[in-house]
Enzyme design. Structure first.
Site, PDB file in Angstrom:
ATOM      1  N   GLU A 141     -17.623 109.057  -6.605  1.00 52.60           N
ATOM      2  CA  GLU A 141     -17.293 107.598  -6.968  1.00 52.60           C
ATOM      3  C   GLU A 141     -17.456 107.813  -8.198  1.00 52.60           C
ATOM      4  O   GLU A 141     -18.071 107.648  -9.251  1.00 52.60           O
ATOM      5  CB  GLU A 141     -18.484 106.599  -6.713  1.00 52.60           C
ATOM      6  CG  GLU A 141     -18.230 107.190  -4.431  1.00 52.60           C
ATOM      7  CD  GLU A 141     -20.174 106.129  -3.974  1.00 52.60           C
ATOM      8  OE1 GLU A 141     -19.738 105.587  -4.756  1.00 52.60           O
ATOM      9  OE2 GLU A 141     -19.688 106.647  -2.758  1.00 52.60           O
ATOM     10  N   CYS A 162     -17.948 103.850 -15.535  1.00 53.46           N
ATOM     11  CA  CYS A 162     -19.718 104.655 -14.806  1.00 53.46           C
ATOM     12  C   CYS A 162     -18.954 105.836 -14.246  1.00 53.46           C
ATOM     13  O   CYS A 162     -18.395 105.318 -13.292  1.00 53.46           O
ATOM     14  CB  CYS A 162     -19.792 104.144 -14.443  1.00 53.46           C
ATOM     15  SG  CYS A 162     -21.848 104.506 -13.745  1.00 53.46           S
ATOM     16  N   CYS A 222     -26.581 115.759  -5.842  1.00 53.78           N
ATOM     17  CA  CYS A 222     -27.380 116.109  -7.121  1.00 53.78           C
ATOM     18  C   CYS A 222     -28.565 116.461  -5.972  1.00 53.78           C
ATOM     19  O   CYS A 222     -28.674 116.545  -4.592  1.00 53.78           O
ATOM     20  CB  CYS A 222     -27.643 114.497  -7.249  1.00 53.78           C
ATOM     21  SG  CYS A 222     -29.415 114.463  -8.525  1.00 53.78           S
ATOM     22  N   CYS A 241     -34.359 111.901  -5.286  1.00 55.63           N
ATOM     23  CA  CYS A 241     -34.942 110.783  -5.170  1.00 55.63           C
ATOM     24  C   CYS A 241     -34.880 110.321  -4.573  1.00 55.63           C
ATOM     25  O   CYS A 241     -33.619 110.091  -3.729  1.00 55.63           O
ATOM     26  CB  CYS A 241     -33.824 109.807  -6.787  1.00 55.63           C
ATOM     27  SG  CYS A 241     -34.112 110.516  -8.774  1.00 55.63           S
ATOM     28  N   CYS A 253     -31.949 106.723  -3.684  1.00 55.38           N
ATOM     29  CA  CYS A 253     -30.925 107.041  -3.973  1.00 55.38           C
ATOM     30  C   CYS A 253     -30.014 107.478  -3.190  1.00 55.38           C
ATOM     31  O   CYS A 253     -30.361 108.431  -2.713  1.00 55.38           O
ATOM     32  CB  CYS A 253     -30.629 108.021  -5.757  1.00 55.38           C
ATOM     33  SG  CYS A 253     -29.345 108.808  -5.943  1.00 55.38           S
ATOM     34  N   CYS A 308     -23.962 103.820  -6.913  1.00 51.59           N
ATOM     35  CA  CYS A 308     -23.344 106.029  -6.410  1.00 51.59           C
ATOM     36  C   CYS A 308     -24.083 106.203  -5.066  1.00 51.59           C
ATOM     37  O   CYS A 308     -25.214 105.856  -5.282  1.00 51.59           O
ATOM     38  CB  CYS A 308     -22.964 105.755  -7.557  1.00 51.59           C
ATOM     39  SG  CYS A 308     -21.929 105.825  -8.120  1.00 51.59           S
TER      40      CYS A 308
HETATM   41  N1  SAH Z   1     -28.908 111.626 -12.356  1.00 58.44           N
HETATM   42  C1  SAH Z   1     -28.831 110.737 -13.377  1.00 58.44           C
HETATM   43  C2  SAH Z   1     -27.948 109.222 -14.029  1.00 58.44           C
HETATM   44  C3  SAH Z   1     -26.962 108.616 -12.429  1.00 58.44           C
HETATM   45  S1  SAH Z   1     -27.734 107.706 -10.873  1.00 58.44           S
HETATM   46  C4  SAH Z   1     -30.545 109.692 -13.265  1.00 58.44           C
HETATM   47  O1  SAH Z   1     -30.979 109.247 -12.517  1.00 58.44           O
HETATM   48  O2  SAH Z   1     -30.304 108.783 -13.995  1.00 58.44           O
HETATM   49  C5  SAH Z   1     -27.770 106.361 -12.671  1.00 58.44           C
HETATM   50  C6  SAH Z   1     -29.033 105.507 -12.087  1.00 58.44           C
HETATM   51  O3  SAH Z   1     -28.546 104.610 -10.842  1.00 58.44           O
HETATM   52  C7  SAH Z   1     -30.785 105.502 -12.046  1.00 58.44           C
HETATM   53  O4  SAH Z   1     -30.988 105.290 -13.692  1.00 58.44           O
HETATM   54  C8  SAH Z   1     -31.387 106.185 -11.261  1.00 58.44           C
HETATM   55  O5  SAH Z   1     -32.223 106.065 -10.888  1.00 58.44           O
HETATM   56  C9  SAH Z   1     -30.522 104.262 -10.170  1.00 58.44           C
HETATM   57  N2  SAH Z   1     -30.548 104.171  -8.928  1.00 58.44           N
HETATM   58  C10 SAH Z   1     -30.028 104.890  -7.712  1.00 58.44           C
HETATM   59  N3  SAH Z   1     -30.285 104.729  -6.807  1.00 58.44           N
HETATM   60  C11 SAH Z   1     -30.716 103.397  -7.210  1.00 58.44           C
HETATM   61  C12 SAH Z   1     -31.076 102.233  -6.477  1.00 58.44           C
HETATM   62  N4  SAH Z   1     -31.040 102.434  -4.947  1.00 58.44           N
HETATM   63  N5  SAH Z   1     -31.293 100.413  -6.621  1.00 58.44           N
HETATM   64  C13 SAH Z   1     -30.965 101.046  -8.407  1.00 58.44           C
HETATM   65  N6  SAH Z   1     -30.849 102.100  -9.119  1.00 58.44           N
HETATM   66  C14 SAH Z   1     -30.516 102.886  -8.645  1.00 58.44           C
HETATM   67 FE1  SF4 Z   2     -29.801 112.575  -8.653  1.00 59.24          FE
HETATM   68 FE2  SF4 Z   2     -29.874 110.067  -8.036  1.00 59.24          FE
HETATM   69 FE3  SF4 Z   2     -31.904 110.903  -8.490  1.00 59.24          FE
HETATM   70 FE4  SF4 Z   2     -29.897 110.239 -10.829  1.00 59.24          FE
HETATM   71  S1  SF4 Z   2     -31.299 108.971  -9.215  1.00 59.24           S
HETATM   72  S2  SF4 Z   2     -31.056 112.074 -10.465  1.00 59.24           S
HETATM   73  S3  SF4 Z   2     -28.251 110.974  -9.517  1.00 59.24           S
HETATM   74  S4  SF4 Z   2     -30.921 111.571  -7.064  1.00 59.24           S
END
Ligand code: SAH
Ligand code: SF4
Length: 345
Positions: free
Chosen positions: A91, A104, A111, A115, A118, A332
């Site tokens: 995406e 973006c 990944c 997390c 996410c 995303c």
């Molecule tokens: N992996 C990297 C970049 C991609 S994620 C990282 O984690 O920083 C991009 C951003 O979206 C990160 O700050 C991540 O923590 C946030 N993110 C992921 N899932 C989310 C959610 N459900 N609500 C808000 N932010 C989220």
């Molecule tokens: Fe990976 Fe999502 Fe964690 Fe970013 S927030 S490191 S994309 S699992």
């Protein structure tokens, strides 16, 4: 195996063409076409048919094909689902601000970091993207809208510092004058905190903005929501951040997704304020995007305002990130998930 020609540095392209018996200005011509985003060698009208034939035999051009596109009726934000040659999908989101277009983009298919809040992390890891596949996302968006993108954020699917070499190659290529000419000051890279790679990035002294996804004020909460924290704890991470801002003179931006009842209390704000003291930082509060299956909910507005006030008391600037494209679920991982569910039915 054919060569991924769009991932090549100008000097590598020059060498390849020299080996084919071509003068060096050809490399420059071809480089320009590739970074304008042509989909095939046939579009390179100032290159002879014979040479184009040779290039097709030895090389391929990475493209990002639009599988799906959603447009926000609130603010015009566009969310794309792109596919690559092997059918994998990622995406990307195109946003319009008063100063221009920001894209973006994704750096990996899926990944590994897992997390808990996410959607991408919950779906697992498939593969790294090449530099050309990162460029292709931008190029397809530019062509689709007839616009020029001025800012890039590496905040889509994937962890950029877990795909370090390809991301460094992308950064160099995207900023070249003959390429897309997007300077480092217009690029942000977001990481969950892979500490050794933050040091490595700092030593490159690029002028890009580092965003660190913090999302918690202490190890206890962070280790529960972000498994990477069990490897590199907050103290270690903040030490690396300080090193980054000291060696680049750039302010770090901390991302903090506000999750109702998890990390949004006044005590959490105080703990965070104490921790961040001494680092040139800005905190971006983001109401967490609800992802099905996680059980997390957004914090209330007054909770966020109280959090900001407390941080300000510690001399830390914090703002609530304006959420663009909220009606198209612009965070995303969710569009890919939906499309995979559809295809597997
Ligand atoms: N992996 C990297 C970049 C991609 S994620 C990282 O984690 O920083 C991009 C951003 O979206 C990160 O700050 C991540 O923590 C946030 N993110 C992921 N899932 C989310 C959610 N459900 N609500 C808000 N932010 C989220
Ligand atoms: Fe990976 Fe999502 Fe964690 Fe970013 S927030 S490191 S994309 S699992």
């Amino acid at each position: 195996m054919r060569t991924d020609i769009k991932s090549m540095y100008p000097e590598e392209l020059e060498q390849m063409l020299r080996d084919m018996g071509q003068p060096s200005y050809r490399a420059k011509q071809i480089f320009k076409w590739l970074h304008l985003g042509v989909n095939s060698f046939d579009e390179m009208t100032n290159i002879s048919k014979e040479l184009r034939g040779k290039l097709v035999e030895n090389c391929y051009i990475s493209n990002a094909t639009i599988e799906k596109k959603l447009i926000s009726s609130y603010d015009g934000t566009e969310k794309y689902l792109f596919s690559f040659e092997d059918g994998e999908t990622v995406e990307s989101v195109l946003m319009k601000y008063h100063h221009g277009y920001t894209s973006c983009i994704s750096t990996q298919v899926g990944c590994k970091m897992g997390c808990t809040f996410c959607a991408t992390g919950q779906g697992g890891f498939f593969r790294n993207l090449t530099a050309s596949e990162m460029l292709a996302q931008l190029q397809t968006e530019q062509k689709d809208n007839g616009i020029r993108i001025s800012n890039v954020v590496l905040m889509g699917m994937g962890e950029p510092l877990d795909n370090f070499d390809n991301v460094m190659r992308f950064l160099k290529l995207v900023s070249l004058d003959d390429g897309m000419n997007i300077g480092m000051r217009h690029i942000s890279l977001s990481t969950c905190g892979i500490v050794p790679r933050i040091y490595e990035l700092a030593d490159k002294k690029l002028q890009l903005t580092l965003s660190v996804s913090l999302h918690a004020p202490n190890d206890e909460i962070r280790s529960k929501t972000m498994p990477i924290n069990r490897k590199y704890g907050i103290e270690e991470l903040l030490k690396a951040c300080k090193y980054y801002s000291d060696s680049t003179n750039r302010r770090i931006s901390f991302e903090y997704a506000m999750i109702d009842g998890v990390n949004d209390g006044d005590d959490h704000a105080k703990e965070l304020g104490k921790r961040l003291k001494g680092i040139i930082a800005h905190v971006n509060l983001i109401p967490v995007n609800t992802v099905s299956g996680t059980g997390y909910r957004k914090s209330k507005k007054d909770r966020m305002n109280s959090f900001i006030k407390i941080l300000e008391g510690f001399g830390i600037t914090a703002t609530i990130r304006r959420t663009l494209g909220s009606d198209i679920n612009a965070s995303c991982g969710q569009l890919r998930k939906q499309s995979l569910q559809k295809t597997s039915v």
